[in-house]
Design an enzyme around this catalytic site. Structure first.
Site, PDB file in Angstrom:
ATOM      1  N   ARG A  19      50.433  40.519  11.930  1.00  0.00           N
ATOM      2  CA  ARG A  19      50.691  40.413  10.508  1.00  0.00           C
ATOM      3  C   ARG A  19      50.774  41.800   9.881  1.00  0.00           C
ATOM      4  NH1 ARG A  19      47.660  35.925  11.821  1.00  0.00           N
ATOM      5  NH2 ARG A  19      48.642  33.958  11.294  1.00  0.00           N
ATOM      6  N   THR A  20      49.813  42.171   9.060  1.00  0.00           N
ATOM      7  CA  THR A  20      50.002  43.339   8.209  1.00  0.00           C
ATOM      8  C   THR A  20      49.516  44.619   8.868  1.00  0.00           C
ATOM      9  OG1 THR A  20      49.586  41.852   6.385  1.00  0.00           O
ATOM     10  CG2 THR A  20      49.669  44.176   5.870  1.00  0.00           C
ATOM     11  N   GLN A  21      50.421  45.348   9.487  1.00  0.00           N
ATOM     12  CA  GLN A  21      50.113  46.698   9.932  1.00  0.00           C
ATOM     13  C   GLN A  21      50.413  47.717   8.833  1.00  0.00           C
ATOM     14  OE1 GLN A  21      48.765  47.764  12.768  1.00  0.00           O
ATOM     15  NE2 GLN A  21      48.530  45.740  13.680  1.00  0.00           N
ATOM     16  N   ASP A  78      47.378  38.984   3.003  1.00  0.00           N
ATOM     17  CA  ASP A  78      46.242  38.832   3.903  1.00  0.00           C
ATOM     18  C   ASP A  78      45.083  38.133   3.199  1.00  0.00           C
ATOM     19  OD1 ASP A  78      47.554  39.960   5.991  1.00  0.00           O
ATOM     20  OD2 ASP A  78      46.438  41.833   6.026  1.00  0.00           O
TER      21      ASP A  78
END
Length: 242
Positions: A19-21, A78
């Site tokens: 998901r959120t890098q 997130d």
């Protein structure tokens, strides 16, 4: 969800998906404190797209079950994923129908495991979380960072609030703080953050949780003053600097 299936947060559902890098839309500080009857928590409603204040109606304070209140800094999507995990956790707990319900200490412990687990997969949930609540008259307030660092205290803050709001709270917080004084103290912290944090907006919510439940205020703005000489001519005394 089947009755024997555990919540997905620690199991790493969809493990093949990263998901959120790189966070896209983010929220800034959350500030919270214990007061005489429960917990107070404040957050503004800004959502920054990179360095651009793109959204001004982002709600970052949410109730969790019967006894807990959650606030989040960082990536908004997130945060939404974490809320899905918590929905599953509360549903799974309710299915036992044993007359018990998860308290804030248990929810905070669960969040610390989720954040640390995702950090170990090098796929962190890009948030700092504040979890407060009251159960059976016992107040609880803790935070957890995106890498699983966690603690509990009488007052906590995330983001710039950790640097700008907590010194104020250390000076002015006391155990028998009334609701009105607690709100004033949070507003003082949020005003300082508004002046100093470019990602903050002058539109905030304050939530309280007591044994009676959660109440989240309607969005409102603080009175501000921008006539300080340092704001009007910021280069005075700094000639020659870039």
């Amino acid at each position: 969800m089947e009755s024997n299936q555990a919540p997905q947060g620690l199991m790493g559902s969809n493990d093949n998906i990263q998901r959120t890098q790189d966070p896209y839309v983010t929220g800034t500080s959350v500030v919270a404190l214990k007061y005489k009857d429960g917990i107070l928590m404040a957050a503004d409603m800004g959502g920054s797209y990179g360095s651009t204040l793109r959204y001004k109606t982002v709600e970052r304070l949410k109730p969790v079950g019967k006894h807990s209140l959650l606030g989040a800094s960082g990536e908004i999507s997130d945060f939404q994923e974490i809320l899905h995990y918590l929905d599953e956790l509360i549903l799974y707990d309710n299915m036992w129908d044993d007359g018990n319900s998860l308290g804030p200490k248990e929810v905070h412990s669960y969040l610390t495991r989720v954040m640390y687990s995702r950090r170990n997969k090098f796929d962190p949930l890009w948030n700092s979380l504040v979890l407060g609540g009251v159960k059976n008259g016992q107040k609880y307030l803790g935070m957890v960072s995106m890498i699983g660092v966690n603690f509990e205290d009488n007052h906590v803050a995330t983001g710039f609030g950790n640097h700008l709001a907590r010194p104020i709270l250390r000076d002015e917080w006391h155990e028998n703080l009334s609701f009105e004084d607690g709100v004033k103290l949070l507003e003082k912290c949020m005003r300082v953050l508004l002046y100093r944090d470019r990602s903050a907006v002058n539109k905030l919510q304050i939530a309280k949780i007591t044994d009676e439940g959660v109440t989240i205020s309607q969005p409102y703005s603080l009175k501000t003053f921008w006539g300080f000489s340092a704001f009007e001519n910021p280069t005075v005394g700094a000639e020659g600097s870039w």
